[in-house]
Design a protein around this motif. Structure first.
Motif, PDB file in Angstrom:
ATOM      1  N   SER A 158       0.730  -1.273  -0.039  1.00 31.53           N
ATOM      2  CA  SER A 158      -0.063   0.039  -0.080  1.00 31.53           C
ATOM      3  C   SER A 158       0.794   1.431  -0.107  1.00 31.53           C
ATOM      4  O   SER A 158       1.958   1.194   0.431  1.00 31.53           O
ATOM      5  CB  SER A 158      -0.945   0.132   1.236  1.00 31.53           C
ATOM      6  OG  SER A 158      -1.763   1.041   1.010  1.00 31.53           O
TER       7      SER A 158
ATOM      8  N   LEU B  82       2.413   4.929   1.196  1.00 30.15           N
ATOM      9  CA  LEU B  82       2.332   5.275   2.438  1.00 30.15           C
ATOM     10  C   LEU B  82       1.109   6.201   2.920  1.00 30.15           C
ATOM     11  O   LEU B  82       0.931   6.269   4.229  1.00 30.15           O
ATOM     12  CB  LEU B  82       3.744   6.320   2.811  1.00 30.15           C
ATOM     13  CG  LEU B  82       4.966   5.219   2.537  1.00 30.15           C
ATOM     14  CD1 LEU B  82       6.107   6.259   2.428  1.00 30.15           C
ATOM     15  CD2 LEU B  82       5.091   4.077   3.442  1.00 30.15           C
TER      16      LEU B  82
ATOM     17  N   ILE C 296      -1.754   5.664   2.401  1.00 32.27           N
ATOM     18  CA  ILE C 296      -3.259   5.191   2.460  1.00 32.27           C
ATOM     19  C   ILE C 296      -2.675   4.075   3.711  1.00 32.27           C
ATOM     20  O   ILE C 296      -2.062   2.808   3.489  1.00 32.27           O
ATOM     21  CB  ILE C 296      -3.549   4.256   1.254  1.00 32.27           C
ATOM     22  CG1 ILE C 296      -3.668   5.389   0.067  1.00 32.27           C
ATOM     23  CG2 ILE C 296      -4.825   3.377   1.393  1.00 32.27           C
ATOM     24  CD1 ILE C 296      -4.276   4.685  -1.237  1.00 32.27           C
ATOM     25  N   PRO C 297      -3.293   4.063   4.865  1.00 31.94           N
ATOM     26  CA  PRO C 297      -2.841   3.307   5.919  1.00 31.94           C
ATOM     27  C   PRO C 297      -3.554   1.825   5.754  1.00 31.94           C
ATOM     28  O   PRO C 297      -4.437   1.891   5.349  1.00 31.94           O
ATOM     29  CB  PRO C 297      -3.277   4.022   7.155  1.00 31.94           C
ATOM     30  CG  PRO C 297      -4.512   4.707   6.642  1.00 31.94           C
ATOM     31  CD  PRO C 297      -4.059   5.206   5.087  1.00 31.94           C
ATOM     32  N   VAL C 298      -2.668   0.895   6.223  1.00 31.68           N
ATOM     33  CA  VAL C 298      -3.250  -0.309   6.361  1.00 31.68           C
ATOM     34  C   VAL C 298      -3.674  -0.618   7.783  1.00 31.68           C
ATOM     35  O   VAL C 298      -3.329  -0.030   8.681  1.00 31.68           O
ATOM     36  CB  VAL C 298      -2.080  -1.490   5.894  1.00 31.68           C
ATOM     37  CG1 VAL C 298      -1.542  -1.308   4.633  1.00 31.68           C
ATOM     38  CG2 VAL C 298      -1.001  -1.388   7.053  1.00 31.68           C
TER      39      VAL C 298
ATOM     40  N   ASP D 129      -0.180  -2.211  12.450  1.00 31.01           N
ATOM     41  CA  ASP D 129       1.124  -1.417  12.471  1.00 31.01           C
ATOM     42  C   ASP D 129       2.171  -2.067  11.587  1.00 31.01           C
ATOM     43  O   ASP D 129       2.124  -3.287  11.380  1.00 31.01           O
ATOM     44  CB  ASP D 129       1.780  -1.357  13.808  1.00 31.01           C
ATOM     45  CG  ASP D 129       0.696  -0.431  14.945  1.00 31.01           C
ATOM     46  OD1 ASP D 129       0.020   0.253  14.416  1.00 31.01           O
ATOM     47  OD2 ASP D 129       0.851  -0.948  16.119  1.00 31.01           O
ATOM     48  N   PRO D 130       3.141  -1.308  10.969  1.00 30.27           N
ATOM     49  CA  PRO D 130       4.119  -1.613  10.163  1.00 30.27           C
ATOM     50  C   PRO D 130       5.059  -2.962  10.936  1.00 30.27           C
ATOM     51  O   PRO D 130       5.297  -2.776  11.974  1.00 30.27           O
ATOM     52  CB  PRO D 130       5.202  -0.582   9.952  1.00 30.27           C
ATOM     53  CG  PRO D 130       4.212   0.849  10.107  1.00 30.27           C
ATOM     54  CD  PRO D 130       3.167   0.135  11.119  1.00 30.27           C
TER      55      PRO D 130
ATOM     56  N   HIS E 233      -7.783  -6.990   2.616  1.00 28.22           N
ATOM     57  CA  HIS E 233      -7.562  -7.155   4.314  1.00 28.22           C
ATOM     58  C   HIS E 233      -8.914  -7.610   4.709  1.00 28.22           C
ATOM     59  O   HIS E 233     -10.045  -7.562   4.388  1.00 28.22           O
ATOM     60  CB  HIS E 233      -7.596  -5.696   4.610  1.00 28.22           C
ATOM     61  CG  HIS E 233      -6.315  -4.929   4.395  1.00 28.22           C
ATOM     62  ND1 HIS E 233      -6.007  -3.780   3.677  1.00 28.22           N
ATOM     63  CD2 HIS E 233      -4.990  -5.456   4.315  1.00 28.22           C
ATOM     64  CE1 HIS E 233      -5.034  -3.337   3.575  1.00 28.22           C
ATOM     65  NE2 HIS E 233      -4.127  -4.649   3.941  1.00 28.22           N
TER      66      HIS E 233
ATOM     67  N   SER F 207      -8.786   1.095   5.067  1.00 28.84           N
ATOM     68  CA  SER F 207      -8.948   2.196   3.814  1.00 28.84           C
ATOM     69  C   SER F 207      -7.903   1.969   2.673  1.00 28.84           C
ATOM     70  O   SER F 207      -7.689   2.857   2.029  1.00 28.84           O
ATOM     71  CB  SER F 207      -8.626   3.299   4.387  1.00 28.84           C
ATOM     72  OG  SER F 207      -7.295   3.423   5.330  1.00 28.84           O
ATOM     73  N   ALA F 208      -7.291   0.902   2.733  1.00 25.39           N
ATOM     74  CA  ALA F 208      -6.320   0.537   1.687  1.00 25.39           C
ATOM     75  C   ALA F 208      -7.128   0.514   0.303  1.00 25.39           C
ATOM     76  O   ALA F 208      -8.210   0.259   0.375  1.00 25.39           O
ATOM     77  CB  ALA F 208      -5.622  -0.533   1.993  1.00 25.39           C
TER      78      ALA F 208
END
Length: 556
Positions: free
Chosen positions: A152, A154, A156-158, A161-162, A250, A338-339
Motif C-alpha cells: 500500500s 504510504l 493509505i494506511p493499512v 502497524d508496520p 484485508h 482504507s487501503a
C-alpha cells in the motif's frame, strides 16, 4: 519589521502554496516504473536430496521476489533460454483493460527459445500477496515461480502497524520428475500419480534458518500455495497466526493455530515473536492425500543458541475437509480498511446487486474421441489453438473457435460425452454474474479466474440449488481470485464483469488443467474505446492465423 500576524499570514500562504504544488506534482506525475531483466533457464537443484532439472528465473529457484507498490508500472524483459516455448502469468494481478499481458496460451503467443518479450503491466488499485508462474505445459511443476507483493502507498494506511520485517513463503507439492516426462505421461493417457514431497521456498528440510525474528517484535509472513496438486496446511511451531490479508483483500484479524491454503491461494499473517528465544519449525503439509507429505524450515530468534527444535514437537496438521470448510466460514472481509480495494467500481456492495446471469459449471472426467483421459467443464474439454483466442478475436481470424459451446447449466453426466474444442463463453460487459462451480467427484478441486476479483459467497456439500442462496454471505465475503471446491460439493462466486478482455478460468490442479478443465471468458468492448481496453501492444508476438493480418482500427 513585520508583525507576528503578518509573518503568520505569510507563512500560512507559503504552506498552502507548497501543498498545492505537491498535489499538482502528484497528479501530474506518472506512476513509478520498476524494471527487471530476467533470463529463464534450466538448472540443477536437489529439493528432495536427488539432483534434478528445474527452471530457474534469473538463476534462482524459486525465482526472485517482485516488491512493488500499488499503481506501479512493472516492466519485465524475459529472455527464454529453455529449449521450448515459455510464458509467464501473474497470479491474481488483475491487468485492468490489459489481457494482452495475461501470459496464458489463450491470450499470448509464446516466447520461442532464444527469443525475448517485454511484459508491461500496472498493479492498479491493488494491494496484497500474489505470485508469478510459467503457464505452459507442466513447466510449473519444476519451478519458474516467485513471489509478487504489492504494498500500500504510504498515504493509505493499512489496518495494522508496520511489521518489523516482511517475509515471502512459497509452499508447494513436488513430483521430482522432469516436466516433460509429466506431460508425456498425460499425453499418453496415463496419470502422474501423487506428489512425493512438499517444499518451502524450494527446500524440503532446512538446517539453516529460513528467517530470523527478534523477541517482542511482530513479523508479516506472505504465504502462497504455488503447487500443482495438493492443498497445504501452514503453521509455525508455538506461534499464533493472525490473518490480515488474503489475495489482495484485508481480512478481519482472527487468530489461527494453522491455516489451509488451497492451490493458487495466497494470504498474509502477522506473527508475534512472543516465545522463548530458540529455533522453531515452520511446517507445510499436504491435505486430502492418502499419505501426508511434510516440509519443515526453521525460524530462529536472534541471540538464541541455534539448537534445532525437537522433532516430536512438530505441530500436527488438522484432519478432514470439514475442518477446512469450517475454517473458510470464519474468513471475513475487513470493510473498514482504507487501503486500495480490488474492485473500485463499487461492486463491494455485492449483496444488493441484481444477478444478471447464473452459470453452473460442473467438472467431469472421461475418455474423449482419442480414447485418452480428459477433463472437462460442462462436457467440453478445452484445447489450446495455434492462434491465441484473444488474437483470433482481435484480428477476426475465422475458424479458430466458436463461442458458447457449453450452456449455463451442465448436462446430465450420464449423457455428456466430452467434446474437444477451445472452450470460450461470452459474458456481457458490466453484467453481475453468479458462477456455481460443482465438484461431483471424490477429489479436491480448486479454480482461479484471471483478470478479476470475485466474492466467494458460499460453499457446501451435495448439489447446488436456488435454495442454497439462503446460506450465502451477502455482507462481508472476502474478495479474492481463487476458490476451492470440496469433494461432492459446490462453491458459489459473484463478480462484476467490467474488465474487457479474454480471461482464463482454470482448474488449479495442473493435471486437470493440462487435460482440458479450463475455459476462457470473453468480455467484449462494444464501444471500442481506450477507456475500456488497451490496443494490442506494439511489441506483441503475432503467431498462427494472425500473422500478416492488418491491424484493426485503433481505439480512441
Amino acid at each position: 519589521m513585520i508583525k507576528k500576524k503578518g509573518r503568520r499570514r505569510m507563512w500560512n500562504s507559503v504552506v498552502v502554496l507548497l501543498i498545492a504544488a505537491a498535489l499538482f506534482l502528484a497528479v501530474g506525475a506518472e506512476d513509478p516504473y520498476l524494471y527487471f531483466t530476467w533470463k529463464v533457464s534450466y538448472g540443477t537443484a536437489a529439493p528432495l536430496g536427488v539432483p534434478q532439472r528445474v527452471i530457474l528465473v534469473d538463476g534462482q529457484f524459486p525465482g526472485p521476489n517482485i516488491n512493488s507498490t500499488t499503481n506501479n508500472n512493472i516492466v519485465i524483459n524475459v529472455f527464454n533460454e529453455l529449449d521450448e516455448p515459455f510464458l509467464f502469468s501473474w497470479n491474481g494481478i488483475q491487468q485492468r483493460k490489459n489481457s494482452w499481458q495475461d501470459g496464458v496460451a489463450g491470450t499470448n503467443c509464446p516466447i520461442q527459445p532464444g527469443k525475448n518479450f517485454t511484459y508491461h503491466f500496472q498493479v492498479k488499485d491493488q494491494i496484497g500477496s500474489f505470485y508469478y508462474f510459467p503457464s505452459l505445459g507442466m513447466q510449473k511443476a519444476v519451478g519458474g515461480f516467485g513471489g509478487l507483493r504489492v504494498n500500500s502507498r504510504l498515504l493509505i494506511p493499512v489496518p495494522f502497524d508496520p511489521p518489523a520485517d516482511d517475509f515471502t513463503v512459497l509452499i508447494n507439492d513436488w513430483y521430482a520428475k522432469d516436466h516433460k516426462s509429466l506431460a508425456n505421461a498425460l499425453d499418453g493417457g496415463r496419470g502422474i500419480g501423487v506428489p512425493v514431497g512438499v517444499l518451502i521456498n524450494g527446500k524440503n528440510r532446512g538446517d539453516s534458518p529460513l528467517f530470523t525474528m527478534e523477541a517482542g517484535k511482530v513479523y508479516r509472513y506472505r504465504v502462497c500455495n504455488t503447487g500443482t496438486k495438493a492443498s497445504l496446511n501452514f503453521r509455525i511451531q508455538g506461534h499464533v497466526l493472525k490473518l490480515v490479508e488474503m489475495e489482495g483483500s484485508h481480512t478481519v484479524q482472527n487468530a489461527y493455530a494453522s491455516l489451509d491454503l488451497h492451490l493458487g491461494q495466497c494470504l498474509s499473517v502477522l506473527v508475534e515473536a512472543d516465545q522463548a528465544p530458540a529455533d522453531y519449525y515452520v511446517v507445510a503439509s499436504s491435505r486430502f492425500l492418502k499419505k501426508e507429505l511434510t516440509a519443515t524450515a526453521i525460524v530462529r530468534y536472534a541471540g538464541s543458541n541455534g539448537a534445532p527444535p525437537a522433532p516430536e514437537a512438530l505441530p500436527k496438521a488438522p484432519v478432514g475437509w470439514a475442518w477446512s470448510l469450517n475454517q473458510w466460514r470464519s474468513f471475513r472481509w475487513n470493510l473498514t480498511a482504507s487501503a486500495a480495494r480490488p474492485n473500485p467500481q463499487g461492486s463491494y456492495h455485492y449483496g444488493s446487486i441484481d444477478i444478471a446471469r447464473t452459470i453452473r459449471l460442473s467438472s467431469s472426467r472421461a475418455a474423449a474421441a482419442t480414447s485418452k483421459k480428459r477433463f472437462a467443464l460442462n462436457g467440453v474439454s478445452h484445447v489450446d489453438s495455434a492462434t491465441p483466442l484473444k488474437l483470433a478475436e482481435y484480428f477476426s481470424v475465422d475458424g479458430v473457435f466458436k463461442y458458447n459451446l457449453i450452456g449455463d447449466v451442465p448436462p446430465p453426466p450420464a449423457s455428456s460425452p466430452i467434446t474437444l474444442a477451445p472452450n470460450v463463453i461470452k459474458i456481457e460487459h458490466r453484467s453481475f454474474v453468479e458462477i456455481i462451480l460443482e465438484n461431483p467427484e471424490k477429489s479436491m478441486q480448486a479454480y482461479h479466474l484471471d483478470g478479476y476479483a470475485f466474492f466467494l459467497v458460499g460453499m457446501g456439500p451435495g448439489k447446488w440449488s436456488e435454495a442454497s442462496r439462503k446460506h450465502y454471505n451477502l455482507m462481508d465475503a472476502v474478495s479474492k481470485h481463487s476458490v476451492q471446491v470440496f469433494p461432492g460439493s459446490w462453491s458459489a462466486i459473484m463478480a462484476s464483469f467490467d474488465n474487457v478482455g479474454m480471461w482464463n478460468l482454470r482448474s488449479e490442479v495442473w493435471e486437470r488443467r493440462y487435460l482440458g478443465q479450463q475455459l476462457y471468458i470473453s468480455i467484449g468492448n462494444l464501444e471500442e474505446s481506450l477507456r475500456d481496453e488497451y490496443n494490442v501492444p506494439e511489441n506483441a508476438i503475432i503467431c498462427g492465423g494472425a500473422v500478416g493480418r492488418p491491424l484493426p482500427a485503433l481505439y480512441t
